[in-house]
Structures are given as structure tokens and as C-alpha cells.
Motif scaffolding. Structure first.
Motif: not given
Length: 187
Positions: A140-143, A151-153, A168-169
Motif C-alpha cells: 500500500g505504501l508503494a502504490t 519516483d521508484q528510487i 516493486l516495479a
């Protein structure tokens, strides 16, 4: 917000709210939270530095700023749990078991599977349509971060993923497909 609102104001609800919000904020794994001690949540002027020493990949320190909405602020929720539970021993477990009958705070910490159980029950109480698991706050944090344009980084650093993590990607691809769809605004 629904999970936080569904947590009662008793000791169990205060703990569950704090745990779910902190779990989300650090994009933690169940075992990372299970082994945290009180000292691992160091208060700073801007929030908390969460020290996640027991990690699948490598230890990390995660900054957790104060939230703009007090009802879902992980820092305020941690402070409320710490005070309500009387967590004064810096070497004591941060996330404690509660006595089944008396609902008093016990010395022992929660096992990783119990962290997941708390998250699942919190989702059920809130009436969330999908089944929440111990991994849901991490994903949930990622999305959520990606939806806000991060940014992904930056997301990888917060959650302890490798900078170019395929896992993650995959999480972010789901968001990107929704956001970068040619039909948006057309229909």
C-alpha cells in the motif's frame, strides 16, 4: 482512513491503529515490526526515526514525518500507544501482546504472524472489500506513493527494496497502467 476510524479507543484499538499506520509508513515486513523495541522509534523534531534492524535484506532507518491528518498520523498514533501501554523500557518490545481476558499489556512481543493477523482483523473491522494481510501495508505504501508521483528510487529507499527491484516495479506497474491509460479523460 477507514481502518484507523474502525479502531476503537480501547488499548487494543490504540495498539492496532498505531501498528497498522507505522507498518504502512515504514513499508515494513511483519518480522521487522515484530522484533522492534521501544528504542527503535526515536522521536525527532520532525517525527520519528524508525530503526528496522531485523530485516530480510539489510537494516535500515526510515524517517516517519508527522502526518497532516492527526487521525492517520503514524507518529501521533505511536505516541498514543506508547503512553497508553506504559512503554517506558527502551529494551521492551514496541508491539506487545494483550491479555485475552483483561486486555492488559504483556511483556512479550507479537510474533510476525500475529502482526499480520492484526492487519487482517483491522481490514475486516473497517469493511475493506479485499482481504488485508501483513503484506498489505507494505504494498500500500508503494502504490500510494506512486499515485502521489514519487519516483521508484524514493519509494524503494523508504521500503527497503533494491533500487531496481522487480517486485516493486510490479507493484508500481499496476498504478502506472491506471494512470497512463490513453482512455483517461476520453470516455
Amino acid at each position: 482512513m477507514r481502518i484507523s476510524a474502525a479502531c476503537s479507543d480501547n488499548l487494543r484499538g490504540i495498539r492496532d491503529r498505531a501498528m497498522v499506520l507505522m507498518h504502512f509508513a515504514v513499508a515494513g515486513r511483519e518480522h521487522e515490526l515484530a522484533f522492534n523495541r521501544v528504542r527503535d522509534y526515536a522521536e525527532t523534531p520532525g517525527g520519528i526515526q524508525a530503526d528496522l534492524r531485523v530485516s530480510k535484506v539489510r537494516p535500515r532507518v526510515v524517517p516517519v514525518p508527522y502526518g497532516s491528518r492527526p487521525s492517520i498520523c503514524p507518529v501521533r498514533a505511536w505516541q498514543a500507544w506508547k503512553e497508553a501501554a506504559g512503554l517506558t523500557d527502551p529494551d521492551g518490545y514496541a508491539w506487545r501482546r494483550l491479555h485475552n481476558r483483561w486486555h492488559t499489556v504483556l511483556e512479550g512481543g507479537l510474533q510476525p504472524a500475529a502482526i499480520g493477523d492484526v492487519v487482517t482483523r483491522a481490514g475486516e473491522r473497517a469493511g475493506i472489500e479485499i482481504r488485508f494481510t501483513g503484506h498489505s501495508p507494505r504494498r500500500g505504501l508503494a502504490t500510494s506513493s506512486r499515485l502521489k508521483g514519487h519516483d521508484q528510487i524514493v519509494i524503494a529507499k523508504q521500503g527497503g527494496w533494491a533500487p531496481h527491484s522487480k517486485v516493486l516495479a510490479g507493484y508500481l506497474e499496476v498504478v502506472d497502467q491506471r494512470e497512463d491509460n490513453a482512455l483517461l479523460g476520453v470516455l
